[in-house]
Design an enzyme around this catalytic site. Structure first.
Site, PDB file in Angstrom:
ATOM      1  N   ASP A 173     -13.929  -4.865  -3.541  1.00  0.00           N
ATOM      2  CA  ASP A 173     -13.550  -4.862  -2.169  1.00  0.00           C
ATOM      3  C   ASP A 173     -15.030  -5.092  -1.424  1.00  0.00           C
ATOM      4  OD1 ASP A 173     -11.190  -3.927  -2.020  1.00  0.00           O
ATOM      5  OD2 ASP A 173     -11.753  -1.692  -1.868  1.00  0.00           O
ATOM      6  N   ASP A 192       0.966  -1.228   0.138  1.00  0.00           N
ATOM      7  CA  ASP A 192      -0.058  -0.243   0.066  1.00  0.00           C
ATOM      8  C   ASP A 192       0.856   1.189  -0.045  1.00  0.00           C
ATOM      9  OD1 ASP A 192      -2.049  -1.616   0.036  1.00  0.00           O
ATOM     10  OD2 ASP A 192      -2.601  -1.399   2.168  1.00  0.00           O
TER      11      ASP A 192
END
Lengths: 199, 252
Positions: free
Chosen positions: B131, B12
């Site tokens: 997601d 990330d």
């Protein structure tokens, strides 16, 4: 040694350039099809769609076909598929036709064939010092199932051809050597060595 | 011999640095992206994923620089996602050196973006990231905007639609499991694998080698993505692969 990478205008050629530079070659990336024909060592990279890529190729098709037969060329993934006469991906569009046959949609349930798979190969030449069943990185939906020019094979549900010989020092590989770690770099090195020896 | 299951460390990235959140929040810096990516390559990672979690305009430029620096050193595939919302942005990301580009929020907003990107670059470049959050025992809802915004879309149906539109791969993250290191949502993973005919990367919750093993066997995913387990040197990629190999999973 100078390596010319054909830039069809899409996708990522950084890794390919870096791989050849790491092996000591001078790299030219160009969109000019005339330069592809004239080049000493040509790489047809593996990004884009069959029909779209053949548009810039169409004008120099005959010259390029002749060139591939005579001088060192490496077709990668789509670049290998271009060596054949046609592809089911783009009906009605002519490939370079260096090799007879049609590129077909792979007979597999889950596509693309994506990831690391093993390669069985004819030893020496392009695969010199690369072990049998070494892993290479694949990402493709279309491919070749039969060809007299086959140099290597891979199993993904059925047996597919993972490398072909298309001229004295001209090859096609279905996998991406520039994304295949150590053995991919070794294969590119072998290609450069063969190209040098041919001069 | 057959196609190997892939192990994919995920980085990330926020403003050029690697961070890792717990349930998408409380960020903590862990390192320099290109350095970590090459370390993972040396350990035997099959791919690396960069997710740009900042996705502002200045940071986008920073991200492309990071992608370029990384792609120059990395000889395994790099996937980049986070905030990419148009064919042009995907093009710029590919040109910077990504092998594949993941789209998420923009694909939900405009599903035809998937088809346009696939037609232009080939479907093998187009990863649709989903997601999903469990809303009832066998039902998951799609969230966008980094897991903050519910969409009303049912995750399995959306995965199927994305694949039909031209996604070459689905990157499936369980919001409930993400960052917990308590295991992947195996039911979600398996349901999506069965609903689509493209490869599926399981993501969210991988904390032990056994979690990855379960995602690839019970969950039937083609690849398992994990972050914390690798960043904090709990396990190397090589250790995870040894664990999998000993249990009969084909890995490189």
């Amino acid at each position: 040694m100078k390596v010319t990478i054909a830039d069809y205008g899409v996708g990522n050629l950084h890794s390919l350039r870096k791989a050849f530079e790491r092996l000591g070659a001078t790299v030219e990336v160009t969109e000019e099809a005339d330069r592809w024909v004239e080049s000493q060592v040509l790489v047809l990279p593996g990004v884009g769609a069959f029909g779209a890529v053949l548009k810039p190729v169409a004008e120099v098709r005959e010259l390029l076909r002749q060139r591939v037969r005579e001088r060192p060329t490496l077709g990668i993934c789509l670049g290998m598929e271009l060596l054949f006469e046609r592809s089911e991906e783009a009906p009605g569009v002519s490939g370079l036709g260096v090799l007879p046959g049609t590129v077909v949609k792979l007979p597999a349930q889950r596509l693309p064939h994506l990831g690391w798979n093993t390669v069985q190969h004819k030893e020496d030449g392009l695969f010199d010092d690369i072990p049998q069943n070494a892993y290479f990185y694949f990402v493709h939906t279309y491919g070749t199932l039969e060809s007299d020019a086959a140099l290597a094979w891979t199993v993904y549900e059925s047996r597919i051809i993972s490398a072909v010989q298309a001229g004295a020092i001209s090859f096609g590989v279905q996998f991406h050597p520039e994304k295949s770690g150590q053995w991919g770099l070794k294969l590119l090195e072998n290609f450069l060595t063969l190209s040098k020896e041919s001069r | 011999m057959s196609l190997a299951k892939r192990i994919i460390p995920c980085l990330d990235v926020d403003n050029g640095c690697v961070v890792k959140g717990i349930k998408f929040e409380s960020l903590r810096e862990v390192g320099e992206p290109s350095e970590l990516a090459t370390r993972y390559e040396a350990q035997g990672a099959d791919e690396v994923v960069f997710l740009d979690i900042s996705a502002s305009v200045e940071n986008r430029r920073t991200l492309l620089d990071v992608v370029q620096r990384t792609a120059e050193k990395l000889f395994i595939p790099l996937t980049v996602g986070g905030g990419i919302s148009s064919v042009e942005e995907m093009h710029a990301t590919l040109r910077a050196g990504a092998e594949k580009v993941a789209i998420n929020t923009a694909a939900v907003r405009d599903p035809n973006l998937i088809s346009r990107c696939a037609a232009r670059f080939g479907k093998q470049c187009v990863v649709v990231a989903i997601d999903a959050k469990r809303v009832s025992p066998q039902k998951w809802e799609v969230y966008t905007h980094g897991g903050r915004k519910p969409t009303g879309l049912e995750a399995i149906a959306w995965a199927h639609q994305a694949a039909e539109l031209g996604a070459g791969e689905i990157l499936l993250t369980s919001i409930d499991a993400d960052g917990t290191q308590r295991g992947y949502d195996l039911e979600l993973t398996r349901a999506v694998v069965e609903a689509v005919d493209v490869p599926v990367i399981a993501s969210g919750g991988g904390g032990t080698p056994n979690d990855l093993y379960l995602a690839l066997t019970e969950g039937r995913a083609q690849a398992a993505l994990a972050a914390s387990i690798f960043h904090y040197d709990q396990y190397t990629v090589a250790q995870v692969k040894d664990f999998l190999r000993e249990r009969g999973v084909t890995v490189r």
